[in-house]
Scaffold this motif. Structure first.
Motif, PDB file in Angstrom:
ATOM      1  N   PRO A  69    -101.169  48.379 -24.316  1.00 50.13           N
ATOM      2  CA  PRO A  69    -101.304  46.924 -24.136  1.00 50.13           C
ATOM      3  C   PRO A  69    -100.029  46.214 -23.712  1.00 50.13           C
ATOM      4  N   THR A  70     -98.850  46.739 -24.064  1.00 51.37           N
ATOM      5  CA  THR A  70     -97.592  46.046 -23.768  1.00 51.37           C
ATOM      6  C   THR A  70     -96.628  46.994 -23.063  1.00 51.37           C
ATOM      7  N   ARG A  71     -95.647  46.381 -22.411  1.00 47.40           N
ATOM      8  CA  ARG A  71     -94.633  47.174 -21.707  1.00 47.40           C
ATOM      9  C   ARG A  71     -93.841  48.046 -22.678  1.00 47.40           C
ATOM     10  N   GLU A  72     -93.491  47.460 -23.824  1.00 48.85           N
ATOM     11  CA  GLU A  72     -92.680  48.208 -24.786  1.00 48.85           C
ATOM     12  C   GLU A  72     -93.427  49.430 -25.312  1.00 48.85           C
ATOM     13  N   LEU A  73     -94.704  49.279 -25.596  1.00 47.34           N
ATOM     14  CA  LEU A  73     -95.475  50.407 -26.101  1.00 47.34           C
ATOM     15  C   LEU A  73     -95.639  51.475 -25.023  1.00 47.34           C
ATOM     16  N   ALA A  74     -95.849  51.047 -23.777  1.00 51.73           N
ATOM     17  CA  ALA A  74     -95.942  52.013 -22.680  1.00 51.73           C
ATOM     18  C   ALA A  74     -94.628  52.772 -22.515  1.00 51.73           C
ATOM     19  N   ALA A  75     -93.502  52.069 -22.614  1.00 54.70           N
ATOM     20  CA  ALA A  75     -92.202  52.725 -22.505  1.00 54.70           C
ATOM     21  C   ALA A  75     -91.980  53.693 -23.660  1.00 54.70           C
ATOM     22  N   GLN A  76     -92.497  53.358 -24.832  1.00 52.54           N
ATOM     23  CA  GLN A  76     -92.345  54.252 -25.981  1.00 52.54           C
ATOM     24  C   GLN A  76     -93.143  55.535 -25.782  1.00 52.54           C
ATOM     25  N   VAL A  77     -94.357  55.420 -25.224  1.00 56.56           N
ATOM     26  CA  VAL A  77     -95.149  56.621 -24.934  1.00 56.56           C
ATOM     27  C   VAL A  77     -94.420  57.500 -23.930  1.00 56.56           C
ATOM     28  N   ALA A  78     -93.803  56.859 -22.926  1.00 60.54           N
ATOM     29  CA  ALA A  78     -93.045  57.624 -21.930  1.00 60.54           C
ATOM     30  C   ALA A  78     -91.874  58.363 -22.580  1.00 60.54           C
ATOM     31  N   ALA A 103     -95.141  59.062 -14.559  1.00 58.71           N
ATOM     32  CA  ALA A 103     -94.784  57.782 -13.924  1.00 58.71           C
ATOM     33  C   ALA A 103     -95.144  56.677 -14.896  1.00 58.71           C
ATOM     34  N   LEU A 104     -94.302  55.654 -14.937  1.00 59.22           N
ATOM     35  CA  LEU A 104     -94.499  54.509 -15.828  1.00 59.22           C
ATOM     36  C   LEU A 104     -94.763  53.279 -14.974  1.00 59.22           C
ATOM     37  N   LEU A 105     -95.953  52.708 -15.109  1.00 58.38           N
ATOM     38  CA  LEU A 105     -96.338  51.528 -14.334  1.00 58.38           C
ATOM     39  C   LEU A 105     -96.421  50.329 -15.265  1.00 58.38           C
ATOM     40  N   ILE A 106     -95.398  49.497 -15.236  1.00 52.93           N
ATOM     41  CA  ILE A 106     -95.373  48.291 -16.060  1.00 52.93           C
ATOM     42  C   ILE A 106     -94.839  47.144 -15.217  1.00 52.93           C
ATOM     43  N   ILE A 111     -98.609  56.586 -17.169  1.00 56.26           N
ATOM     44  CA  ILE A 111     -98.585  55.692 -18.329  1.00 56.26           C
ATOM     45  C   ILE A 111     -98.487  54.269 -17.799  1.00 56.26           C
ATOM     46  N   ALA A 112     -99.403  53.392 -18.195  1.00 54.11           N
ATOM     47  CA  ALA A 112     -99.463  52.081 -17.542  1.00 54.11           C
ATOM     48  C   ALA A 112    -100.053  51.037 -18.467  1.00 54.11           C
ATOM     49  N   THR A 113     -99.743  49.784 -18.132  1.00 53.08           N
ATOM     50  CA  THR A 113    -100.472  48.650 -18.703  1.00 53.08           C
ATOM     51  C   THR A 113    -101.651  48.340 -17.775  1.00 53.08           C
ATOM     52  N   ASP A 151     -92.056  52.114 -32.035  1.00 48.37           N
ATOM     53  CA  ASP A 151     -91.421  53.055 -32.952  1.00 48.37           C
ATOM     54  C   ASP A 151     -89.985  52.604 -33.197  1.00 48.37           C
ATOM     55  N   ILE A 152     -89.809  51.744 -34.193  1.00 45.37           N
ATOM     56  CA  ILE A 152     -88.478  51.274 -34.571  1.00 45.37           C
ATOM     57  C   ILE A 152     -88.220  51.818 -35.974  1.00 45.37           C
ATOM     58  N   PRO A 153     -87.535  52.940 -36.088  1.00 43.68           N
ATOM     59  CA  PRO A 153     -87.410  53.603 -37.390  1.00 43.68           C
ATOM     60  C   PRO A 153     -86.497  52.840 -38.347  1.00 43.68           C
ATOM     61  N   ALA A 154     -86.713  53.089 -39.610  1.00 40.83           N
ATOM     62  CA  ALA A 154     -85.826  52.620 -40.677  1.00 40.83           C
ATOM     63  C   ALA A 154     -85.633  51.112 -40.678  1.00 40.83           C
TER      64      ALA A 154
END
Length: 503
Positions: A81-90, A105-108, A128-130, A317-320
């Motif tokens: 749904p979001t650019r940040e989540l797509a980048a995290q999957v990548a 390939a990342l399409l955002i 991986i795309a939005t 995914d922002i740990p801790a």
């Protein structure tokens, strides 16, 4: 206890997992990966922070190990749904596929179409795309989806909230019906259930926790604030937030502060920085480069407080993260679970504070009904209540006024007269309109009519009309006041139109 080595994954994937420091899968990974490797559709329902991304990334890499991608025809598709989540999957794909030759390939949004077109033209195994950017490429004729073998929809309930469901349905229709589908969501709204019944075939439903439940490792507290005045609610909430952060001291290593509105995100972040806190905002209106830089700073510890809208509440995914502060009570009860789920991840302990005013009682009740238990009440910290001006942004948060810029605002002329005389204003009995006297120049000195402007303005701002209107006003002054049609009666109104006699 199940280990990754028991899940029949590709040896190259197992090597990457071991190098990343993981041995034991999470419950959703242990249950979803075997069914995914058998080629079945998977419907996963789990709260945020349970490892959903790896539960579809690992079997995808294993299944795509054989074969080769063709130009403009990706072999698999991941929708986020979001650019940040797509980048995290990548990023997850890069970690677990580093020993394979698979391409991605990342399409955002926020990235030029040209660079993305070059990647697609070479052929990619994982796209991986939005949804919006994916359809943009498809409508431009740069992308074909009839070669998709595996399709993943991540954070489907967030897709519903953001209005992406029609786009998702269209994308499903563009892919082959023989595809394998992984569908993940934290909650199952009726609309999402309808989509899964339509586009998933014999899906294995995996639910590792009750829908929309908060982790037991999160200590929750509700801070009830009764503003001294309604128009001071915003400033007093900011003061309470600052006191809560100070009270946690060194225990608050980092924190995410959630606001309901993007405008409030900016104001709260500026207020915290003005009081000496290391804070920065993140929301959907910021440039992609700024958002990624802010997230990177929060991950590496150079940024202490992240003030966010719900764009950062799901899937990142922002740990801790040690603390979560709900500056505003979320209007959707499911968002509360996703917000506080940013802390207390991977078995760590976390704290979540929610600041609520009396107007939030309805939303608090909905949240407690969803999580099946009351939120423990905490002690409201003492704050200094400023008397006088109503709630407004602080000087650093508002636009500079004319006084801030050093400009002098002229006082009304009438006030100068009254102040000089020190006498009350007394209106006269009658006020006569005085026509301004216009100095006429000799006719020979006046410019010809075609050279004179029809209308202009004098230095004092008064309008000057052309000579015809001036002549009419002069004639009215000479003839006296005009009543009705005027004192002059046209001759044709007095004439008789009776036919002349034939005599």
């Amino acid at each position: 206890m199940t280990k990754f080595s028991d899940l029949a994954l590709d040896p190259r994937v197992l090597k990457a997992i071991s190098e990343a420091g993981y041995e034991t899968p999470t419950p959703i990974q242990a249950q979803a990966i075997p069914h995914a490797l058998q080629g079945k559709d998977v419907l996963g329902i789990a709260q945020t922070g349970t490892g959903k991304t790896a539960s579809f990334t690992l079997p995808m890499i294993t299944l795509l190990g054989q074969g080769r991608a063709r130009a403009r025809m990706p072999r698999s598709l991941v929708l986020a749904p979001t650019r940040e989540l797509a980048a995290q999957v990548a990023e997850n794909f890069d970690v677990y596929a580093k020993h394979t030759k698979l391409t991605k390939a990342l399409l955002i949004g926020g990235v030029s179409f040209g660079e993305q077109d070059k990647l697609i033209d070479r052929g990619v195994d994982v796209l991986i795309a939005t949804p919006g950017r994916l359809l943009d490429h498809f409508e431009r004729g740069k992308l074909l989806l009839n070669g998709v073998q595996i399709m993943v929809v991540d954070e489907a309930d967030r897709m519903l909230d953001m209005g992406f469901i029609p786009d998702i349905e269209r994308i499903f229709s563009l892919t082959p019906f023989t595809r394998q589908t992984f569908f993940y969501s934290a909650t199952m709204a009726p609309e999402i259930e309808r989509i899964t019944n339509t586009f998933l075939s014999g899906a294995v439903k995996i639910e590792v926790a009750r829908q929309a439940t908060a982790s037991e490792t999160i200590e929750q507290q509700l801070i009830a604030l009764t503003p001294s005045r309604r128009d001071r609610s915003f400033s007093e909430k900011r003061a309470v937030l600052r006191e809560l952060i100070k009270a946690e001291g060194e225990a608050c290593t980092n924190a995410i502060i959630f606001c309901n509105r993007k405008m409030d995100v900016d104001v709260v972040a500026k207020s915290l920085k003005a009081h000496g806190f290391n804070a920065a905002p993140i929301h959907g209106d910021l440039d992609q480069s700024v958002r990624m830089k802010t997230l990177d700073g929060f991950r590496d510890g150079s940024l202490h407080l992240l003030v966010a809208s719900d764009v950062a509440a799901r899937g990142l995914d922002i740990p801790a993260v040690s603390h979560v502060f709900n500056f505003d009570v979320p209007t959707h009860s499911e968002d509360y679970v996703h917000r506080i789920g940013r802390t207390g991840r991977a078995g760590r302990q976390g704290k979540a504070y929610t600041i609520a005013t009396p107007s939030d009682d309805k939303y608090v009740g909905q949240i407690e009904s969803l999580i099946k238990k009351p939120i423990p009440r905490g002690e409201t910290p003492a704050i200094e209540i400023r008397e006088g001006a109503p709630d407004r942004p602080e000087r650093s948060e508002r636009r500079p006024s004319s006084r801030d810029r050093g400009e002098k605002r002229p006082r009304p002329v009438a006030d100068h007269g009254r102040e000089a005389s020190r006498e009350p204003f007394r209106p006269t009995e009658t006020v006569e309109a005085v026509e301004p006297v216009r100095e006429e120049r000799p006719r020979e000195e006046r410019a010809p009519r075609e050279q004179r402007p029809r209308e202009d303005r004098s230095r004092s701002g008064e309008r000057r009309s052309d000579s015809r209107s001036d002549n009419r006003r002069d004639s009215r002054r000479e003839d006296g006041p005009v009543v009705g049609m005027g004192d002059h009666m046209p001759d044709f109104l007095l004439r008789s139109f009776a036919p002349a006699s034939s005599e």
